[in-house]
Design an enzyme around this catalytic site. Structure first.
Site, PDB file in Angstrom:
ATOM      1  N   PHE B  52       0.722  -1.075   0.268  1.00 60.87           N
ATOM      2  CA  PHE B  52       0.100  -0.148  -0.234  1.00 60.87           C
ATOM      3  C   PHE B  52       0.724   1.223   0.280  1.00 60.87           C
ATOM      4  O   PHE B  52       1.953   1.513   0.656  1.00 60.87           O
ATOM      5  CB  PHE B  52      -0.912   0.168   1.498  1.00 60.87           C
ATOM      6  CG  PHE B  52      -2.060  -1.167   1.037  1.00 60.87           C
ATOM      7  CD1 PHE B  52      -2.843  -0.780   0.229  1.00 60.87           C
ATOM      8  CD2 PHE B  52      -1.651  -2.191   2.102  1.00 60.87           C
ATOM      9  CE1 PHE B  52      -3.854  -1.733   0.645  1.00 60.87           C
ATOM     10  CE2 PHE B  52      -2.895  -2.577   2.007  1.00 60.87           C
ATOM     11  CZ  PHE B  52      -4.240  -2.944   1.388  1.00 60.87           C
ATOM     12  N   GLU B  53       0.489   2.030  -0.632  1.00 56.60           N
ATOM     13  CA  GLU B  53       1.402   3.419  -1.151  1.00 56.60           C
ATOM     14  C   GLU B  53       1.524   3.797   0.373  1.00 56.60           C
ATOM     15  O   GLU B  53       1.990   4.775   0.683  1.00 56.60           O
ATOM     16  CB  GLU B  53       1.377   4.781  -1.934  1.00 56.60           C
ATOM     17  CG  GLU B  53      -0.587   5.245  -1.401  1.00 56.60           C
ATOM     18  CD  GLU B  53      -1.115   5.769  -2.982  1.00 56.60           C
ATOM     19  OE1 GLU B  53       0.049   7.125  -3.041  1.00 56.60           O
ATOM     20  OE2 GLU B  53      -1.943   5.180  -3.316  1.00 56.60           O
ATOM     21  N   ALA B  54       0.503   4.031   1.045  1.00 55.93           N
ATOM     22  CA  ALA B  54       0.819   4.656   2.780  1.00 55.93           C
ATOM     23  C   ALA B  54       2.138   4.349   3.367  1.00 55.93           C
ATOM     24  O   ALA B  54       2.782   4.747   4.446  1.00 55.93           O
ATOM     25  CB  ALA B  54      -0.436   4.729   3.556  1.00 55.93           C
TER      26      ALA B  54
END
Lengths: 319, 256
Positions: B52-54
């Site tokens: 996930f990009e976060a």
């Protein structure tokens, strides 16, 4: 060791109208939202905000008329708001300046600022309408962050010949963060994902950190690998339990689906949003008053983690 | 399983899951891509890894996240990192096999607009959220799968704004723009699955969902689509539906 602890209103008063800022966190997580509400109460105006993936933190500032210019990648709030409502309305009615980048480009811009470099190359942005000179770019000399007035520049790598996009460093006047733990001296511990907080902090001249818990620095120093931002980069520390509400803080409380829905409904019109601000920002004149207004201890207890995970698995999230 | 008993969203989640192969690294955003990746993990691709990009890497999620920054992406995760690690080392470093994308407009060559609708870029008729990581995923994954609501206005000949590059103008134009790998492999829509021919990158309809025919798909598409080889999308199995409904999204956060 210095004592950098301030009250919320004292810390907010540092941020002057016309300043450039960045805000820590990501979409619905770990924003310094209590500090943002205090900026609104103090009528701060004309901010330039650099962001990557913001949520109703930045949208709140936009709707309250605090923001003059935006440079960033994404403004929405997951299931709660596919497009951040105030952002959408302010752009569609030409009430705000904006410049679009990608998350990787903003990451590179903050990282460049943090590293003391004037720019960094990225493989992203190429072939998109975000590149200057392409149809979609709105670059006007003098208005962009880079001193050259250039939003981004395509360049062949001097070593390999590969095409790259160069993006200018962000150096902001302030970075506003919310973390789980801080010492009075400004050593910061972040639990869960860091997002881009470290780079944002190190790319700012002044860092104001609100925190869930103020802890003895000796305790933080027992596990140095868990600390993320050194005290010499932090200028003010403000203990604000539930300071990210309605956003979540890993291991401390979940985001508040009820309030985020209420926010995103109100933010769809100027009139409804003025009422929202009156009820939850101006009318609730302190953070304690705000927490009462959103449901008090009973509601906050419903957001607290349980069952060994950093959120509340029993929280009612669907409508 | 009677095909009429499943929703369009369920057909799409299953079709998207089948785009994932075992042991691949998958870059997933909110919503249907999460459902698809979690379904793939519980069926044919047990060792595929979600990032996930976060910042969450390879979680074993118990509850569906409502955004990619959600704490729910951290349960059983291999690592909790941040944007710096994900975008630099994982994505730009060339380690993502499949990236999922969505957007308001998708054009003939799989270019995506998630920035703004209308001719005036500074005053769009509809302002959209912006790229986020979308343009990065589009440029830097080995291949991408696009998820879209199939309506004529959402499938124009050319996007109003190119946020995330697909095959740009077809042929070798993507490479000429400086984008070295990747490109859209499939567009999973509410009506069917579109793919691209070599070397022109012209789009063709690979399949139409149960209850829909190929001509209907063409009518809802604003560019010419080769429908000559289209087959019916293989409907979800009873097992796939059971996992989706009872294990992945029992709260019905995304499933409609």
């Amino acid at each position: 060791m210095r004592n950098k602890v301030l009250k919320l209103d004292e810390a907010a008063s540092w941020v002057h109208s016309g300043a450039s800022i960045s805000i820590g966190g990501f979409t619905s997580q770990r924003h310094p939202t209590a500090l943002l509400r205090e900026l609104i109460r103090q009528r701060v105006k004309d901010l330039t905000v650099y962001y990557h993936s913001a949520g109703s933190d930045l949208d709140l500032l936009i709707g309250a008329g605090c923001v003059h210019r935006l440079e960033g990648a994404y403004l929405a709030d997951g299931v709660f708001a596919p497009i951040a409502p105030n952002f959408r309305r302010f752009v569609e009615s030409s009430r705000i300046e904006f410049e679009d980048y990608t998350n990787a480009a903003m990451m590179a811009r903050f990282a460049a600022g943090a590293m003391g470099l004037p720019f960094l190359p990225t493989r992203s942005m190429l072939g998109t309408d975000m590149m200057p000179g392409r149809q979609g770019s709105s670059v006007e000399p003098g208005k962009t962050a880079g001193r050259s007035g250039c939003k981004a520049l395509e360049m062949a790598c001097p070593f390999s010949g590969e095409l790259l996009a160069l993006v200018p460093a962000v150096r902001s006047d302030f970075c506003l963060l919310h973390v789980q733990q801080a010492s009075a001296n400004g050593l910061l511990r972040i639990e869960g994902q860091e997002f881009l907080d470290v780079q944002q902090a190190l790319a700012a001249t002044t860092v104001i950190a609100t925190c869930e818990e103020l802890v003895d620095e000796e305790i933080l120093r027992r596990e140095p690998e868990r600390n993320r931002i050194p005290s010499f980069a932090v200028h003010a520390v403000v203990p604000v339990p539930f300071g990210a509400h309605p956003h979540g803080v890993h291991n401390h409380y979940d985001y508040d689906p009820e309030h985020l829905r209420r926010y995103n409904t109100a933010a769809k019109s100027d009139a409804a949003f003025a009422e929202y601000l009156e009820q939850f920002v101006f009318g609730a004149a302190s953070h304690d008053a705000y927490l009462q207004a959103v449901g008090g201890p009973e509601r906050l207890a419903q957001l607290c983690p349980c069952q060994g995970v950093g959120y509340n698995p029993l929280l009612k999230r669907s409508v | 399983m009677n095909k009429r008993r499943c929703s369009t969203m369920e057909i799409m989640a299953v079709a998207a899951a089948r785009e994932i192969r075992d042991r691949e690294v998958v870059f997933a955003g909110t919503g249907l891509p999460m459902l698809a990746t979690m379904l793939a993990q519980q069926t044919h691709a047990p060792d595929c890894v979600i990032v996930f990009e976060a910042g969450a890497i390879d979680p074993r999620m118990l509850h569906l996240p409502m955004s990619v920054g959600d704490s729910r992406t951290l349960v059983g995760a291999a690592q909790a990192a941040g944007l710096f690690e994900i975008f630099n080392y994982v994505l730009q470093g060339g380690r993502v096999d499949v990236g999922f994308l969505g957007g308001a407009q998708i054009d003939r060559y799989g270019n995506i607009n998630s920035t703004g609708i209308g001719p005036d870029r500074q005053r769009p008729a509809v302002r959209l959220p912006g790229s986020g990581g979308s343009a990065d995923v589009a440029a830097l994954s080995r291949r991408t799968v696009i998820i879209a609501h199939h309506q004529r206005r959402r499938f124009p000949l050319r996007v109003d704004y190119c946020t995330s590059p697909g095959w740009i103008d077809g042929g070798a134009t993507r490479r000429a723009a400086g984008i070295y790998g990747g490109g859209p492999a499939a567009v999973v829509t509410t009506m069917g699955v579109i793919r691209y021919r070599e070397p022109t990158k012209n789009p063709y309809l690979a399949s139409y969902h149960p209850g829909i025919d190929a001509q209907q798909v063409q009518r809802e598409t604003g560019f010419e689509l080769d429908i000559s080889e289209a087959l019916e999308t293989q409907p979800p199995s009873a097992e796939e539906l059971d996992i989706l409904r009872h294990q992945i999204d029992p709260e019905r956060i995304f499933l409609k």
